[in-house]
Design an enzyme around this catalytic site. Structure first.
Site, short mmCIF file in Angstrom:
data_model
loop_
_atom_site.label_atom_id
_atom_site.label_comp_id
_atom_site.label_asym_id
_atom_site.label_seq_id
_atom_site.Cartn_x
_atom_site.Cartn_y
_atom_site.Cartn_z
N SER A 265 0.84 -1.20 0.00
CA SER A 265 0.00 0.00 0.00
C SER A 265 0.87 1.25 0.00
CB SER A 265 -0.90 0.01 1.23
OG SER A 265 -0.12 0.33 2.37
N LYS A 266 0.20 2.37 -0.17
CA LYS A 266 0.88 3.65 -0.17
C LYS A 266 1.64 3.84 1.15
CE LYS A 266 -0.29 8.53 -0.44
NZ LYS A 266 -1.35 9.50 -0.67
N ARG A 267 1.00 3.44 2.25
CA ARG A 267 1.60 3.63 3.56
C ARG A 267 2.88 2.82 3.75
NH1 ARG A 267 -2.72 1.86 6.97
NH2 ARG A 267 -3.69 1.53 4.98
N ASP A 268 2.96 1.68 3.04
CA ASP A 268 4.16 0.84 3.19
C ASP A 268 5.42 1.56 2.77
OD1 ASP A 268 2.84 -1.35 4.21
OD2 ASP A 268 2.26 -2.04 2.21
N ASP A 289 3.15 14.42 -0.63
CA ASP A 289 2.21 13.37 -0.28
C ASP A 289 2.78 11.98 -0.53
OD1 ASP A 289 -0.50 12.46 0.37
OD2 ASP A 289 -0.60 11.88 -1.74
#
Ligand code: GLU
Length: 515
Positions: A265-268, A289
């Site tokens: 995911s993006k958060r990873d 971002d």
């Protein structure tokens, strides 16, 4: 299908920056199109106005450009099947929704958001998930449960409505997926998805099918997360009478976290400290971002090579592929079924390989802005020499600075004081001072002359490498790792080398006195 021209599309929604998984989808579409002499289309699926993110479309296009995955047709690239932005085609979809209603394949639904929320809550209370489907639709407010007159008056009164697809009861829906083989769903698993929303805009499902048909798409190559939507799409092709030209489906495996558990995911990216985007995304308010490979110091070729093997295998041991080689070797029949672990070490390895095999000119062009960022502007000759020296030591272009800052800035610390304590002797200073004065006397201060002088000096004085080189290395660069001392000296030049060594002698003595 066989004599149909290959036309594929990448159809992202501008709901945020383009995730690396999306870049991989675009790449596979591109490779297939190129190989088949076909067309690669970029379509922007922006019918969900509530999820629109400013700058996302630009980020998508710039990601593709940076990677060299250039569409033949599409938003910003032109073509005969446009407009390629769905919001600009919004008037096209209504008639198909109406056609579905007229044929009995879809219906009007008048349920208010409050009514739907209360149904959801009711289901939740019973540990269930509410689905607007074959069974629940019988209890809802729609043109299947209301009389024709009631429906007409609701519409005439301006009551908000949506059009939902009428999923058949208990029907087996089968299709072939190019990656997974035969896929079967029971219509019971599906819900009556909204086709046309209250705002008159289509949902993804309707717009996607209408556009794929209109744009004569031959193969749909997309992420696995769209597999559960495919039976609905299959029904739509059938209900709209377009089954004959229905595209072939290929669902690409998920990209998994490096640990192998769960979708990347993006958060990873932030969590593991690696990029999951092609390039940075800066939000409209100026906040950074998402971080990208480009800014991490990767070459697009390395990113492409890395992505090409995340979900596809050539069936050989070959790992290094240029874009042209990929176009030749790529095979839709060799897409892997299982998820691809996102191995950042491998991405770095590819980058290292590409940097190592780059020409001096290419490296100089890459290094220039890196040094400039730190306020240094070496002339071309010096820049090239520096690049030759650092070439083998670069993982990203940031390493021009990380591994070469001492070529520009004074040494402030030594990374190995232990060796000083061990090897520094009372006579070391005067010996090294003599050596330095010999070196300064050289007419041509270049690496091979420096090497010859140092070696001759060692022989004359009956001393070994260990008595000289560690001190030169630390004094000139601060580190025991790095290119040859002779090269470093040449690049620093006579004056700077001498200045650094003079300062270093005091420090060596201090270190050895403190031990
Ligand atoms: N708009 C969808 C997305 O954002 C496209 C899915 C598809 O390719 O059908 O990924």
């Amino acid at each position: 299908m066989s004599d149909q021209k290959v036309r594929v599309r990448f159809a992202p929604s501008p709901t945020g920056p383009l995730h690396i998984g999306g870049v991989r989808t675009a790449l596979y579409n591109y490779l297939f199109a190129k190989q088949q002499g076909g067309t690669f289309i970029l379509r922007i699926e922006d019918t969900d106005q509530t999820r629109f993110v400013e700058g996302a479309e630009e980020h998508i296009i710039e990601s593709l450009r940076w990677c060299g995955i250039l569409p033949t047709e599409g938003v910003s690239f032109g073509g005969d099947f446009g407009p390629y932005r769905q919001s600009e085609r919004k008037d096209m979809y209504g008639k198909y929704a109406q056609q579905l209603v007229d044929a009995g394949y879809a219906y009007y639904a008048f349920d208010t958001p409050e009514e739907l929320t209360s149904k959801r809550k009711e289901a939740e209370a019973n540990k269930l998930v509410f689905k607007y489907d074959v069974s629940s639709r019988k209890e809802m407010k729609n043109s299947l449960t209301l009389s024709q007159n009631e429906v007409k008056s609701l519409i005439d009164n301006g009551t908000p409505w949506v059009i939902r697809l009428r999923i058949p009861e208990n029907e087996i829906i089968k299709f072939t997926d190019g990656v997974r083989g035969e896929v079967t769903y029971n219509s019971k698993e599906l819900d009556d998805k909204v086709m046309l929303k209250t705002d008159g805009l289509p949902t993804y499902h309707l717009a996607n099918i209408v556009d794929d048909h209109y744009m004569q798409i031959s193969h749909v190559i997309r992420g696995e997360e769209w597999l559960p939507s495919t039976p609905t799409h299959i029904l739509l092709y059938r209900y709209l009478g377009w089954e004959d030209t229905r595209p072939a489906f290929y669902h690409l495996p998920l990209l998994l976290r490096p640990t192998g558990n769960g979708k990347l995911s993006k958060r990873d990216g932030a969590k593991f400290g690696f990029p999951v985007f092609a390039h940075n995304f800066v939000k409209a308010d100026g906040e950074l971002d998402a971080e990208g490979f480009k800014e991490y110091g990767f070459l697009p070729q390395a990113v492409i090579n890395f992505l090409s093997l995340l979900g596809w295998n050539p069936g050989t041991e070959q790992e290094m592929f240029s874009m042209d080689e990929l176009v030749k070797a790529f095979d839709l029949n060799r897409i892997n079924k299982s998820g691809a672990r996102y191995d950042y070490d491998k991405a770095q390895w590819f980058n290292q390989q590409y940097l190592m095999s780059s020409s001096d000119e290419t490296l100089a062009a890459l290094a220039k802005p890196v040094f400039a960022e730190h306020g240094h502007h070496p002339d071309d000759q010096r820049l090239t020499r520096i690049c030759q020296l650092l070439k083998e030591r670069l993982v990203t272009t940031k390493d021009f600075w990380n591994k070469g800052s001492y070529l520009f800035e004074p040494v402030t610390a030594f990374d190995n004081e232990k060796i000083v304590r061990k090897k520094w002797k009372p006579a070391s200073r005067s010996l090294l001072e003599q050596l330095m004065s010999q070196l300064i006397g050289l007419a041509d201060f270049e690496a091979s002359a420096i090497e010859t002088t140092i070696k001759a000096f060692m022989e004359e004085n009956g001393i070994g490498f260990g008595d000289v080189l560690p001190f030169l290395r630390l004094g000139l660069s601060g580190t025991m790792k790095g290119p040859s001392v002779f090269d470093i000296m040449e690049i620093l030049g006579k004056q700077e080398s001498n200045k650094r060594m003079t300062t270093a002698f005091d420090r060596f003595e201090a270190i050895s006195n403190n031990s």
